[in-house]
Structures are given as C-alpha cells and as structure tokens.
Motif scaffolding. Structure first.
Motif, PDB file in Angstrom:
ATOM      1  N   GLN A 181       0.920  -1.062   0.073  1.00  0.00           N
ATOM      2  CA  GLN A 181      -0.097   0.078   0.168  1.00  0.00           C
ATOM      3  C   GLN A 181       0.825   1.307  -0.048  1.00  0.00           C
ATOM      4  OE1 GLN A 181      -2.496  -0.682   3.637  1.00  0.00           O
ATOM      5  NE2 GLN A 181      -4.291  -0.982   2.131  1.00  0.00           N
ATOM      6  N   ALA A 182       1.940   1.209   0.794  1.00  0.00           N
ATOM      7  CA  ALA A 182       2.876   2.599   0.726  1.00  0.00           C
ATOM      8  C   ALA A 182       3.307   2.887  -0.711  1.00  0.00           C
ATOM      9  CB  ALA A 182       4.006   2.084   1.954  1.00  0.00           C
ATOM     10  N   LYS A 183       3.936   1.681  -1.404  1.00  0.00           N
ATOM     11  CA  LYS A 183       4.394   1.929  -2.814  1.00  0.00           C
ATOM     12  C   LYS A 183       3.517   2.454  -3.604  1.00  0.00           C
ATOM     13  CE  LYS A 183       7.214  -0.588  -6.225  1.00  0.00           C
ATOM     14  NZ  LYS A 183       6.311   0.046  -7.138  1.00  0.00           N
ATOM     15  N   LEU A 184       2.248   1.888  -3.454  1.00  0.00           N
ATOM     16  CA  LEU A 184       0.961   2.320  -4.341  1.00  0.00           C
ATOM     17  C   LEU A 184       0.759   3.880  -3.918  1.00  0.00           C
ATOM     18  CD1 LEU A 184      -1.399   1.864  -6.359  1.00  0.00           C
ATOM     19  CD2 LEU A 184      -2.824   1.063  -4.459  1.00  0.00           C
ATOM     20  N   ILE A 185       0.795   4.056  -2.796  1.00  0.00           N
ATOM     21  CA  ILE A 185       0.517   5.709  -2.545  1.00  0.00           C
ATOM     22  C   ILE A 185       1.504   6.528  -2.923  1.00  0.00           C
ATOM     23  CG2 ILE A 185       0.253   7.192  -0.536  1.00  0.00           C
ATOM     24  CD1 ILE A 185      -1.326   5.054   1.239  1.00  0.00           C
ATOM     25  N   ALA A 186       2.668   6.140  -2.641  1.00  0.00           N
ATOM     26  CA  ALA A 186       4.029   6.770  -3.508  1.00  0.00           C
ATOM     27  C   ALA A 186       3.823   7.087  -4.578  1.00  0.00           C
ATOM     28  CB  ALA A 186       5.154   6.174  -2.857  1.00  0.00           C
ATOM     29  N   THR A 219     -10.593  15.463  -0.446  1.00  0.00           N
ATOM     30  CA  THR A 219     -11.770  15.471   0.397  1.00  0.00           C
ATOM     31  C   THR A 219     -11.292  14.822   1.736  1.00  0.00           C
ATOM     32  OG1 THR A 219     -12.489  13.945  -0.693  1.00  0.00           O
ATOM     33  CG2 THR A 219     -13.242  16.081  -1.187  1.00  0.00           C
ATOM     34  N   LEU A 220     -12.231  14.735   2.565  1.00  0.00           N
ATOM     35  CA  LEU A 220     -11.781  14.103   3.939  1.00  0.00           C
ATOM     36  C   LEU A 220     -12.243  12.423   3.651  1.00  0.00           C
ATOM     37  CD1 LEU A 220     -11.283  14.426   7.172  1.00  0.00           C
ATOM     38  CD2 LEU A 220     -13.802  14.340   7.349  1.00  0.00           C
ATOM     39  N   CYS A 221     -11.309  11.760   4.364  1.00  0.00           N
ATOM     40  CA  CYS A 221     -11.111  10.212   4.426  1.00  0.00           C
ATOM     41  C   CYS A 221     -11.914  10.147   5.589  1.00  0.00           C
ATOM     42  CB  CYS A 221      -9.827   9.826   4.403  1.00  0.00           C
ATOM     43  SG  CYS A 221      -9.746   7.886   4.484  1.00  0.00           S
ATOM     44  N   ASN A 222     -12.936   9.139   5.330  1.00  0.00           N
ATOM     45  CA  ASN A 222     -13.759   8.592   6.481  1.00  0.00           C
ATOM     46  C   ASN A 222     -13.123   7.525   7.548  1.00  0.00           C
ATOM     47  OD1 ASN A 222     -16.076  10.116   5.989  1.00  0.00           O
ATOM     48  ND2 ASN A 222     -16.696   8.668   4.446  1.00  0.00           N
ATOM     49  N   LYS A 223     -12.018   7.023   7.002  1.00  0.00           N
ATOM     50  CA  LYS A 223     -11.276   6.127   7.616  1.00  0.00           C
ATOM     51  C   LYS A 223     -10.194   6.656   8.546  1.00  0.00           C
ATOM     52  CE  LYS A 223      -8.655   1.797   7.296  1.00  0.00           C
ATOM     53  NZ  LYS A 223      -7.761   0.656   6.176  1.00  0.00           N
ATOM     54  N   CYS A 224      -9.363   7.608   8.037  1.00  0.00           N
ATOM     55  CA  CYS A 224      -8.295   8.143   8.877  1.00  0.00           C
ATOM     56  C   CYS A 224      -8.365   9.588   9.382  1.00  0.00           C
ATOM     57  CB  CYS A 224      -6.939   8.039   8.274  1.00  0.00           C
ATOM     58  SG  CYS A 224      -6.850   8.878   6.532  1.00  0.00           S
ATOM     59  N   ASN A 225      -9.582  10.088   8.802  1.00  0.00           N
ATOM     60  CA  ASN A 225     -10.052  11.352   9.107  1.00  0.00           C
ATOM     61  C   ASN A 225      -8.937  12.355   8.638  1.00  0.00           C
ATOM     62  OD1 ASN A 225     -12.425  10.847  10.319  1.00  0.00           O
ATOM     63  ND2 ASN A 225     -11.677  10.831  12.352  1.00  0.00           N
ATOM     64  N   THR A 226      -8.469  12.201   7.383  1.00  0.00           N
ATOM     65  CA  THR A 226      -7.318  13.102   7.011  1.00  0.00           C
ATOM     66  C   THR A 226      -8.094  13.334   5.489  1.00  0.00           C
ATOM     67  OG1 THR A 226      -5.495  11.952   7.948  1.00  0.00           O
ATOM     68  CG2 THR A 226      -4.890  13.374   6.297  1.00  0.00           C
ATOM     69  N   ARG A 232      -8.642   8.799  -8.351  1.00  0.00           N
ATOM     70  CA  ARG A 232      -7.523   8.457  -9.125  1.00  0.00           C
ATOM     71  C   ARG A 232      -7.923   6.848 -10.095  1.00  0.00           C
ATOM     72  NH1 ARG A 232      -4.467  11.353 -10.840  1.00  0.00           N
ATOM     73  NH2 ARG A 232      -3.016   9.963 -11.709  1.00  0.00           N
ATOM     74  N   ASP A 233      -7.520   7.182 -11.159  1.00  0.00           N
ATOM     75  CA  ASP A 233      -8.092   5.799 -11.946  1.00  0.00           C
ATOM     76  C   ASP A 233      -9.532   5.488 -11.835  1.00  0.00           C
ATOM     77  OD1 ASP A 233      -5.342   5.554 -12.817  1.00  0.00           O
ATOM     78  OD2 ASP A 233      -4.937   4.202 -11.032  1.00  0.00           O
ATOM     79  N   GLY A 234     -10.249   6.558 -11.721  1.00  0.00           N
ATOM     80  CA  GLY A 234     -11.641   6.370 -11.638  1.00  0.00           C
ATOM     81  C   GLY A 234     -12.443   6.043 -10.237  1.00  0.00           C
ATOM     82  N   CYS A 235     -11.488   6.096  -9.210  1.00  0.00           N
ATOM     83  CA  CYS A 235     -11.821   5.561  -7.802  1.00  0.00           C
ATOM     84  C   CYS A 235     -11.423   6.744  -6.942  1.00  0.00           C
ATOM     85  CB  CYS A 235     -11.206   4.588  -7.638  1.00  0.00           C
ATOM     86  SG  CYS A 235     -11.948   3.414  -6.140  1.00  0.00           S
ATOM     87  N   GLN A 236     -12.144   7.021  -6.117  1.00  0.00           N
ATOM     88  CA  GLN A 236     -11.760   7.967  -4.610  1.00  0.00           C
ATOM     89  C   GLN A 236     -10.697   7.027  -3.772  1.00  0.00           C
ATOM     90  OE1 GLN A 236     -12.497  11.041  -4.204  1.00  0.00           O
ATOM     91  NE2 GLN A 236     -14.188  11.163  -5.963  1.00  0.00           N
ATOM     92  N   THR A 237      -9.534   7.521  -3.626  1.00  0.00           N
ATOM     93  CA  THR A 237      -8.540   7.011  -3.012  1.00  0.00           C
ATOM     94  C   THR A 237      -7.917   7.943  -2.101  1.00  0.00           C
ATOM     95  OG1 THR A 237      -7.985   5.555  -4.925  1.00  0.00           O
ATOM     96  CG2 THR A 237      -6.326   5.425  -3.132  1.00  0.00           C
ATOM     97  N   CYS A 238      -7.464   7.484  -0.903  1.00  0.00           N
ATOM     98  CA  CYS A 238      -6.985   8.327   0.136  1.00  0.00           C
ATOM     99  C   CYS A 238      -5.348   8.144  -0.281  1.00  0.00           C
ATOM    100  CB  CYS A 238      -7.183   7.844   1.554  1.00  0.00           C
ATOM    101  SG  CYS A 238      -6.592   8.549   2.826  1.00  0.00           S
ATOM    102  N   MET A 239      -4.749   9.409  -0.115  1.00  0.00           N
ATOM    103  CA  MET A 239      -3.303   9.398  -0.083  1.00  0.00           C
ATOM    104  C   MET A 239      -2.460   9.207   1.211  1.00  0.00           C
ATOM    105  SD  MET A 239      -2.536   9.606  -3.528  1.00  0.00           S
ATOM    106  CE  MET A 239      -3.801   8.116  -3.807  1.00  0.00           C
ATOM    107  N   ASN A 240      -3.275   9.231   1.996  1.00  0.00           N
ATOM    108  CA  ASN A 240      -2.879   8.881   3.380  1.00  0.00           C
ATOM    109  C   ASN A 240      -2.678   7.467   3.975  1.00  0.00           C
ATOM    110  OD1 ASN A 240      -1.626  10.036   6.044  1.00  0.00           O
ATOM    111  ND2 ASN A 240      -3.498   9.606   6.788  1.00  0.00           N
ATOM    112  N   CYS A 241      -4.013   6.772   4.003  1.00  0.00           N
ATOM    113  CA  CYS A 241      -4.046   5.298   4.314  1.00  0.00           C
ATOM    114  C   CYS A 241      -4.142   4.498   3.481  1.00  0.00           C
ATOM    115  CB  CYS A 241      -5.259   5.374   5.424  1.00  0.00           C
ATOM    116  SG  CYS A 241      -6.786   5.659   5.115  1.00  0.00           S
TER     117      CYS A 241
END
Length: 247
Positions: A181-186, A219-226, A232-241
């Motif tokens: 996940q960390a590599k994907l986020i990076a 926008t706000l992430c419901n999982k990590c509140n960040t 990205r790629d047609g999907c809402q993705t959190c860049m933190n978690c």
C-alpha cells in the motif's frame, strides 16, 4: 451392587500400575500438568488489586489544539507497569494517566476523565475499547483541523494519543499501510505531482498545500479523518492511508 447398610463415609480410589517391587508408578502426564499449572500460577496478570510499584515508566505527549479551541497545550502522561519483568511473559501495560494544562476551563472533566481511564487500566483485560469510545465523542460546537487531520473534539484527540501509546507498547497493531500500500500511495502521489507541476501555488495557500498541490481539491477520508482523498483511476483513493472505494 446393592447397598444393605447405612453409608457413614466414603473415599475415592484410583487405579494405579505397580512396579515389580509393588510400588506405584507415577503418572508422567499428571506431573507435567502440575508443572504447567505451577508455571502459569507464577505469571502475574493485570488486575485491580495489583499494588502500585514505587516506580513506573511512562511517556508524556503534547497535545496542541488550534487557538480557537484552546490557547494552551495539554500534556498527557501515561505511566505503564511492567508485568513478569525479565521472563518470557513480560508485558507492559498502562496503569494510570494524567493530563495537565494551564487552561482551567476544562479542569473538572479532565480530572474526571483521568480518574475513570486510570480505573479502567487497573482493571486489566482488553482496554483498547477506550480508543473508539473517546473517538466517538463529538463537540456540539463543531470539530477542528489539526495537522491535516479532522478531530471531532478534544476528547477524540485524547483518544488518538491513547491509541498511539497502545501501539507503542504492543497492545494494538499499527494501522499504517503495509509495504504494498505504501508503494502504491507513493506512486499515486508522484503521478499527482507530475500532473500539477505546471500549476503555480497560490500565495494564500498553506505550506502543506503548496508542497502538495493536489491537497487543495482533496476531500476528507472517513477512515483516517485526513483530507487526502482524490480521484485516481476512476476511484476515490486516500493518499494517506490507502483506503479506496474500489477495494
């Protein structure tokens, strides 16, 4: 067998094997079981009657909220007790908590909260439920943003501090993204930076937004509140978690 007389007493006999000299053989299984019971009896578990040692180890965390919430910082000290020190059963468990602040506005509920949390810690067992209970408290006046993360109340942020401490002492697992996940986020962040490299940061934006231009539209992430959810790629993705609506 018919019992014809009145029973005045009884005893329980167990079948035993005998050696050639007539002595009884010892049961190796019962010996092993008794040894195991003896070892488990020596293991000290957390309970409310456990006496407080003269010395405890602890950690102090500084909690600084925005000025409109509180102009003074809070200092949260969590003291831990080490059970079965020096053995394979050694555990570090929270024993008591103290919260200090110059702001006397919150003095009463701070004292009450620390007393209750300390009592729960000393009860033993699974005390990790406190994290979710504290996080579920919402301020009727509204929450606030602190270091890029949304906090519904001061109580919820205290719960965040408790969670970090329980992770440090091994009672909770870290919720940080794994290597994949960390590599994907990076990789996704690198793509976003490349797309926004031509855009000039607005002088009115914060330093964080200037460093990461894509955060201006996040926008706000419901999982990590960040505030780090982007499309990205047609999907809402959190860049933190790394949480994604597409799984």
């Amino acid at each position: 067998m018919k019992i014809a007389k009145k029973i005045v007493g009884y005893s329980v006999t167990k079948p035993t094997d005998a050696n050639s000299d007539g002595t009884a053989l010892t049961d190796s299984k019962s010996d092993d079981a008794s040894k195991t019971e003896g070892q488990s009896a020596d293991v000290i578990h957390m309970h409310e009657t456990l006496a407080r040692p003269q010395k405890l180890i602890g950690s102090t965390y500084k909690l600084k909220t925005p000025d409109h919430v509180s102009s003074h910082a809070m200092y949260i000290t969590i003291n831990d007790i080490v059970l079965n020190e020096g053995t394979e059963h050694e555990l570090r468990r929270p024993f008591e908590v103290f919260i200090n602040s110059k702001n006397l506005e919150h003095y009463q509920w701070i004292v009450a909260l620390t007393l209750i949390m300390s009592a729960v810690f000393r009860k033993g067992g699974d005390v990790t439920f406190l994290v979710e209970e504290l996080r579920s408290v919402f301020d009727p006046r509204g929450g606030y943003w602190n270091k890029g993360k949304y906090m519904p109340s001061i109580i919820a942020e205290i719960g965040d501090v408790i969670e970090h401490h329980l992770i440090d002492i091994g009672m909770l697992k870290s919720n940080e993204p794994d290597e994949v996940q960390a590599k994907l986020i990076a990789d996704k962040k690198a793509e976003l930076r490349a797309e926004h490299s031509a855009a000039q940061a607005d002088s009115s934006q914060s330093t964080e937004a200037a460093d990461e231009p894509w955060m201006a539209t996040a926008t706000l992430c419901n999982k990590c509140n960040t505030k780090a959810v982007v499309l990205r790629d047609g999907c809402q993705t959190c860049m933190n978690c790394g949480d994604s609506k597409c799984g």
